[in-house]
Design a protein around this motif. Structure first.
Motif, PDB file in Angstrom:
ATOM      1  N   SER A 195       0.844  -1.196   0.000  1.00  0.00           N
ATOM      2  CA  SER A 195       0.000   0.000   0.000  1.00  0.00           C
ATOM      3  C   SER A 195       0.880   1.248   0.000  1.00  0.00           C
ATOM      4  O   SER A 195       2.028   1.215   0.459  1.00  0.00           O
ATOM      5  CB  SER A 195      -0.900   0.014   1.227  1.00  0.00           C
ATOM      6  N   LYS A 196       0.318   2.356  -0.505  1.00  0.00           N
ATOM      7  CA  LYS A 196       1.055   3.618  -0.482  1.00  0.00           C
ATOM      8  C   LYS A 196       1.449   3.987   0.942  1.00  0.00           C
ATOM      9  O   LYS A 196       2.556   4.482   1.201  1.00  0.00           O
ATOM     10  CB  LYS A 196       0.210   4.734  -1.100  1.00  0.00           C
ATOM     11  N   LYS A 197       0.538   3.735   1.897  1.00  0.00           N
ATOM     12  CA  LYS A 197       0.822   4.066   3.295  1.00  0.00           C
ATOM     13  C   LYS A 197       2.051   3.325   3.809  1.00  0.00           C
ATOM     14  O   LYS A 197       2.934   3.912   4.451  1.00  0.00           O
ATOM     15  CB  LYS A 197      -0.401   3.742   4.156  1.00  0.00           C
ATOM     16  N   GLU A 198       2.127   2.014   3.510  1.00  0.00           N
ATOM     17  CA  GLU A 198       3.273   1.207   3.955  1.00  0.00           C
ATOM     18  C   GLU A 198       4.577   1.736   3.354  1.00  0.00           C
ATOM     19  O   GLU A 198       5.606   1.831   4.041  1.00  0.00           O
ATOM     20  CB  GLU A 198       3.099  -0.248   3.513  1.00  0.00           C
ATOM     21  N   ILE A 199       4.523   2.070   2.066  1.00  0.00           N
ATOM     22  CA  ILE A 199       5.744   2.513   1.384  1.00  0.00           C
ATOM     23  C   ILE A 199       6.202   3.858   1.929  1.00  0.00           C
ATOM     24  O   ILE A 199       7.396   4.064   2.183  1.00  0.00           O
ATOM     25  CB  ILE A 199       5.519   2.594  -0.142  1.00  0.00           C
ATOM     26  N   LEU A 200       5.269   4.777   2.135  1.00  0.00           N
ATOM     27  CA  LEU A 200       5.643   6.090   2.659  1.00  0.00           C
ATOM     28  C   LEU A 200       6.178   5.996   4.080  1.00  0.00           C
ATOM     29  O   LEU A 200       7.093   6.738   4.466  1.00  0.00           O
ATOM     30  CB  LEU A 200       4.444   7.043   2.588  1.00  0.00           C
ATOM     31  N   GLN A 201       5.626   5.056   4.866  1.00  0.00           N
ATOM     32  CA  GLN A 201       6.174   4.833   6.212  1.00  0.00           C
ATOM     33  C   GLN A 201       7.640   4.419   6.126  1.00  0.00           C
ATOM     34  O   GLN A 201       8.485   4.878   6.907  1.00  0.00           O
ATOM     35  CB  GLN A 201       5.369   3.752   6.940  1.00  0.00           C
ATOM     36  N   ALA A 202       7.946   3.541   5.166  1.00  0.00           N
ATOM     37  CA  ALA A 202       9.330   3.080   4.991  1.00  0.00           C
ATOM     38  C   ALA A 202      10.236   4.231   4.566  1.00  0.00           C
ATOM     39  O   ALA A 202      11.372   4.361   5.050  1.00  0.00           O
ATOM     40  CB  ALA A 202       9.378   1.949   3.967  1.00  0.00           C
ATOM     41  N   ILE A 203       9.736   5.094   3.660  1.00  0.00           N
ATOM     42  CA  ILE A 203      10.533   6.241   3.207  1.00  0.00           C
ATOM     43  C   ILE A 203      10.755   7.221   4.356  1.00  0.00           C
ATOM     44  O   ILE A 203      11.862   7.758   4.528  1.00  0.00           O
ATOM     45  CB  ILE A 203       9.852   6.927   2.005  1.00  0.00           C
ATOM     46  N   ASN A 204       9.727   7.432   5.176  1.00  0.00           N
ATOM     47  CA  ASN A 204       9.888   8.341   6.316  1.00  0.00           C
ATOM     48  C   ASN A 204      10.907   7.811   7.315  1.00  0.00           C
ATOM     49  O   ASN A 204      11.595   8.584   7.985  1.00  0.00           O
ATOM     50  CB  ASN A 204       8.536   8.565   7.008  1.00  0.00           C
ATOM     51  N   LYS A 205      11.035   6.506   7.403  1.00  0.00           N
ATOM     52  CA  LYS A 205      11.985   5.896   8.340  1.00  0.00           C
ATOM     53  C   LYS A 205      13.402   5.844   7.769  1.00  0.00           C
ATOM     54  O   LYS A 205      14.374   6.157   8.457  1.00  0.00           O
ATOM     55  CB  LYS A 205      11.509   4.473   8.672  1.00  0.00           C
ATOM     56  N   LYS A 206      13.524   5.458   6.471  1.00  0.00           N
ATOM     57  CA  LYS A 206      14.838   5.133   5.919  1.00  0.00           C
ATOM     58  C   LYS A 206      15.244   5.960   4.699  1.00  0.00           C
ATOM     59  O   LYS A 206      16.349   5.823   4.193  1.00  0.00           O
ATOM     60  CB  LYS A 206      14.877   3.643   5.530  1.00  0.00           C
ATOM     61  N   GLY A 207      14.344   6.818   4.199  1.00  0.00           N
ATOM     62  CA  GLY A 207      14.633   7.558   2.974  1.00  0.00           C
ATOM     63  C   GLY A 207      15.770   8.561   3.136  1.00  0.00           C
ATOM     64  O   GLY A 207      15.934   9.190   4.187  1.00  0.00           O
ATOM     65  N   ARG A 208      16.542   8.725   2.069  1.00  0.00           N
ATOM     66  CA  ARG A 208      17.737   9.569   2.135  1.00  0.00           C
ATOM     67  C   ARG A 208      17.418  11.064   2.169  1.00  0.00           C
ATOM     68  O   ARG A 208      18.248  11.860   2.623  1.00  0.00           O
ATOM     69  CB  ARG A 208      18.664   9.244   0.949  1.00  0.00           C
ATOM     70  N   ASP A 209      16.236  11.458   1.702  1.00  0.00           N
ATOM     71  CA  ASP A 209      15.883  12.881   1.754  1.00  0.00           C
ATOM     72  C   ASP A 209      15.854  13.423   3.187  1.00  0.00           C
ATOM     73  O   ASP A 209      16.028  14.627   3.400  1.00  0.00           O
ATOM     74  CB  ASP A 209      14.506  13.134   1.112  1.00  0.00           C
ATOM     75  N   ASN A 210      15.629  12.545   4.169  1.00  0.00           N
ATOM     76  CA  ASN A 210      15.630  12.994   5.570  1.00  0.00           C
ATOM     77  C   ASN A 210      16.912  13.745   5.913  1.00  0.00           C
ATOM     78  O   ASN A 210      16.890  14.732   6.653  1.00  0.00           O
ATOM     79  CB  ASN A 210      15.488  11.792   6.508  1.00  0.00           C
ATOM     80  N   ALA A 211      18.032  13.257   5.386  1.00  0.00           N
ATOM     81  CA  ALA A 211      19.332  13.866   5.692  1.00  0.00           C
ATOM     82  C   ALA A 211      19.665  15.027   4.769  1.00  0.00           C
ATOM     83  O   ALA A 211      20.619  15.766   5.039  1.00  0.00           O
ATOM     84  CB  ALA A 211      20.430  12.800   5.587  1.00  0.00           C
ATOM     85  N   ARG A 212      18.895  15.174   3.689  1.00  0.00           N
ATOM     86  CA  ARG A 212      19.295  16.103   2.627  1.00  0.00           C
ATOM     87  C   ARG A 212      18.519  17.414   2.618  1.00  0.00           C
ATOM     88  O   ARG A 212      18.700  18.233   1.733  1.00  0.00           O
ATOM     89  CB  ARG A 212      19.170  15.390   1.274  1.00  0.00           C
ATOM     90  N   ARG A 213      17.641  17.604   3.598  1.00  0.00           N
ATOM     91  CA  ARG A 213      16.900  18.859   3.676  1.00  0.00           C
ATOM     92  C   ARG A 213      17.878  20.018   3.901  1.00  0.00           C
ATOM     93  O   ARG A 213      18.855  19.874   4.628  1.00  0.00           O
ATOM     94  CB  ARG A 213      15.896  18.814   4.826  1.00  0.00           C
ATOM     95  N   PRO A 214      17.610  21.175   3.289  1.00  0.00           N
ATOM     96  CA  PRO A 214      18.511  22.316   3.492  1.00  0.00           C
ATOM     97  C   PRO A 214      18.677  22.702   4.962  1.00  0.00           C
ATOM     98  O   PRO A 214      17.765  22.529   5.776  1.00  0.00           O
ATOM     99  CB  PRO A 214      17.831  23.441   2.703  1.00  0.00           C
ATOM    100  N   ILE A 215      19.853  23.233   5.273  1.00  0.00           N
ATOM    101  CA  ILE A 215      20.163  23.648   6.642  1.00  0.00           C
ATOM    102  C   ILE A 215      19.393  24.931   6.972  1.00  0.00           C
ATOM    103  O   ILE A 215      19.462  25.905   6.222  1.00  0.00           O
ATOM    104  CB  ILE A 215      21.679  23.886   6.810  1.00  0.00           C
ATOM    105  N   PRO A 216      18.680  24.958   8.105  1.00  0.00           N
ATOM    106  CA  PRO A 216      18.024  26.193   8.547  1.00  0.00           C
ATOM    107  C   PRO A 216      18.998  27.029   9.371  1.00  0.00           C
ATOM    108  O   PRO A 216      19.378  26.649  10.476  1.00  0.00           O
ATOM    109  CB  PRO A 216      16.865  25.674   9.402  1.00  0.00           C
ATOM    110  N   TRP A 217      19.401  28.162   8.836  1.00  0.00           N
ATOM    111  CA  TRP A 217      20.373  29.001   9.538  1.00  0.00           C
ATOM    112  C   TRP A 217      19.702  29.939  10.537  1.00  0.00           C
ATOM    113  O   TRP A 217      20.311  30.328  11.537  1.00  0.00           O
ATOM    114  CB  TRP A 217      21.210  29.779   8.527  1.00  0.00           C
ATOM    115  N   ASP A 218      18.449  30.317  10.243  1.00  0.00           N
ATOM    116  CA  ASP A 218      17.718  31.196  11.152  1.00  0.00           C
ATOM    117  C   ASP A 218      16.217  30.984  10.901  1.00  0.00           C
ATOM    118  O   ASP A 218      15.825  30.089  10.148  1.00  0.00           O
ATOM    119  CB  ASP A 218      18.126  32.667  10.961  1.00  0.00           C
ATOM    120  N   GLY A 219      15.389  31.802  11.523  1.00  0.00           N
ATOM    121  CA  GLY A 219      13.945  31.614  11.410  1.00  0.00           C
ATOM    122  C   GLY A 219      13.298  32.381  10.276  1.00  0.00           C
ATOM    123  O   GLY A 219      12.071  32.376  10.138  1.00  0.00           O
ATOM    124  N   SER A 220      14.108  33.021   9.409  1.00  0.00           N
ATOM    125  CA  SER A 220      13.546  33.786   8.295  1.00  0.00           C
ATOM    126  C   SER A 220      13.053  32.843   7.201  1.00  0.00           C
ATOM    127  O   SER A 220      13.210  31.619   7.292  1.00  0.00           O
ATOM    128  CB  SER A 220      14.593  34.755   7.738  1.00  0.00           C
TER     129      SER A 220
END
Length: 542
Positions: free
Chosen positions: A389-414
């Motif tokens: 199911s899409k739900k199962e796959i997205l759960q796996a991506i949320n747990k192990k997907g590489r984008d988790n580490a690749r989000r841009p760095i937040p330098w401030d609150g702007s």
């Protein structure tokens, strides 16, 4: 063991696309890194491992290189790169280039020539085979799903790609290929870089006809030749990414007298929440006893005969504080500090992945449209066809997907966290208005200031670098307790890995002082010590 600068160093990994954008195109770049060097100097790190900035069509975010001696226009120019090396050097920071030589891009000039004809002079730079019965030469599979062989209709032969079909594998058996690589490595070394991080280096000795990919029979021969022809006479750090490595293998790679590498990345601890023999997406609860066993095994096996690299996170691995800790507002800070304590008092060279120093968290998604990572997208499509199911796959991506580490760095609150004035290539974690570098630097009790202290302690105390390691409670289901001893001095590291409080009792030894703890008011009484959620304390003993 001869003492080298990297024994006592702390390395910081930058994923350039997500670090800092200087020109408003939404993509981090080299000038952006230069703008933020003061942040790294304040942190106290000694070297930057720079993920690839070479020219690339970005099928795999730069790990598909089309020209090793040119900079991707996304990131800037060679002049920018030279400036980064120089500006970092002025701050006492070395640059480690990411060396991706298992494969190139299919847009590299070598491969464009190679596929023109079977008798092209570059044909043997890559691995070409005839098919069998109108199918692939054999059953080797790509790490990114599907067959590792791609039919090239122009010559009706298959080429090998252990990753994307746009990442054809180089033929290391060809001495011309090796000489091209030595020339390229020396080009970078002559610029004054501090060494190389070597992408999937354990695959270069592959024998595809025998279904051998990792740790092939010629692997160490090639690495010895590399050492001799490139960095062997230079004072640099070389770390190999080796996914399937054992402690015996690691000694072959990193024992100083073997003239190969400084150290390797082993991933045994990272796979402990994965089901044996299944893809990384099929997870299970972490076995904490096994986690301690793995760390202790590597600490003892390489002691005096090789060197450990120490890490929780990188550009391929989701954020540790979310995966194995607790990223709730109540516990995120103490959990992030606990993981830092766990790692930074071990013997080896610690690596900090960008954002780890402020305790960045994973970024859950609700739709595949939010995903950039090719590995996650391929898995999504493959598993949909298999009936997940899409739900199962997205759960796996949320747990192990590489984008988790690749989000841009937040330098401030702007807007966009100060990462870019444009539209970021990948959305920031929505929590960036609260969780960002500026807020962390201004908070005395922040994760950032805790990391600063850890790095300073490593520089001030040889015990952390050279001390003996001894685990004390291997079977405790909640505590990781170990000693580091050097020249008559002993430090005791006590870590509660979980949210539930627990107890530690030691009536035989006495505390001299607390070196560091992740709570302001930790007790000094180890004869009857209550540890709170994720509490970690390092004691100097009398």
């Amino acid at each position: 063991m001869q003492k080298k600068w990297w024994h006592s160093s702390v390395i910081y990994q930058i994923y350039p696309r997500s670090f800092q954008d200087s020109d408003g195109d939404g993509i981090g770049d080299i000038q952006g890194i230069i703008q933020r060097l003061s942040h790294l100097a304040e942190l106290g790190i000694d070297a930057i491992w720079l993920s690839p900035v070479y020219r690339s069509p970005n099928d795999d975010n730069g790990y598909d290189i089309s020209d090793y001696q040119a900079i991707s226009p996304d990131f800037g120019t060679m002049d920018d790169m030279d400036m980064l090396i120089q500006k970092a050097k002025e701050l006492g920071i070395r640059i480690l280039m990411d060396l991706v030589v298992n494969h190139t891009s299919d847009e590299h000039a070598w491969f464009i020539e190679s596929r023109k004809s079977k008798d092209n002079e570059y044909r043997d730079y890559y691995i070409w085979r005839d098919g069998k019965n109108n199918e692939a030469p054999n059953e080797l599979t790509s790490i990114f799903s599907g067959s590792a062989w791609e039919l090239d209709e122009q010559t009706n032969q298959y080429y090998l790609h252990l990753y994307s079909k746009k990442q054809p594998d180089l033929n290391w058996e060809n001495p011309k290929v090796r000489n091209e690589i030595w020339q390229m490595m020396n080009f970078w070394l002559d610029k004054g870089i501090g060494g190389f991080r070597m992408d999937v280096i354990d695959l270069i000795g592959k024998v595809p006809d025998e279904l051998i990919t990792g740790n092939g029979p010629m692997l160490h021969t090639y690495l010895k030749e590399m050492h001799q022809k490139t960095f062997g006479k230079r004072d640099v750090l070389t770390v190999g990414e080796t996914w399937g490595v054992t402690t015996d293998d690691a000694k072959l790679f990193s024992s100083p007298e073997r003239d190969e590498l400084s150290m390797v990345f082993q991933f045994e601890h990272i796979g402990l929440d994965e089901q044996p023999g299944k893809p990384k997406w099929d997870t299970k609860p972490l076995n904490f006893i096994a986690l301690k066993q793995v760390f202790t095994k590597w600490q003892l096996a390489l002691d005096g005969d090789g060197w450990n690299s120490l890490f929780w996170n990188n550009h391929d691995i989701p954020r540790i504080v979310s995966n194995w800790g607790d990223d709730s507002p109540q516990y995120r800070k103490v959990a992030a500090k606990m993981f830092a304590t766990f790692l930074h008092f071990l013997k080896g060279t610690p690596y900090i992945y960008q954002g780890e120093e402020i305790g960045l968290t994973n970024t859950p998604i609700a739709s595949i449209e939010e995903v950039n990572d090719i590995e996650s997208i391929n898995m999504y499509n493959e598993r949909l066809q298999q009936g997940y199911s899409k739900k199962e796959i997205l759960q796996a991506i949320n747990k192990k997907g590489r984008d988790n580490a690749r989000r841009p760095i937040p330098w401030d609150g702007s807007l966009n966290g100060g990462f870019t004035t444009g539209t970021p290539w990948l959305a920031l974690n929505p929590n960036y208005k609260e969780l960002n570098v500026k807020n962390d630097q201004e908070d005395d009790e922040s994760v950032f200031n805790y990391y600063k202290t850890l790095i300073r302690l490593r520089k001030e105390h040889e015990l952390i670098v050279w001390g003996e390691y001894k685990e004390l409670l291997p079977n405790d289901p909640q505590l990781f307790v170990y000693e580091r001893s050097y020249k008559g001095e002993t430090w005791l590291v006590i870590i509660n890995f979980y949210q539930e409080p627990t107890f530690y009792k030691d009536e035989d030894r006495k505390v001299d002082t607390i070196i560091i703890s992740n709570y302001e008011d930790s007790s000094e009484k180890i004869d009857d010590l209550t540890l709170r959620a994720f509490e970690s304390i390092v004691f100097k003993l009398k």
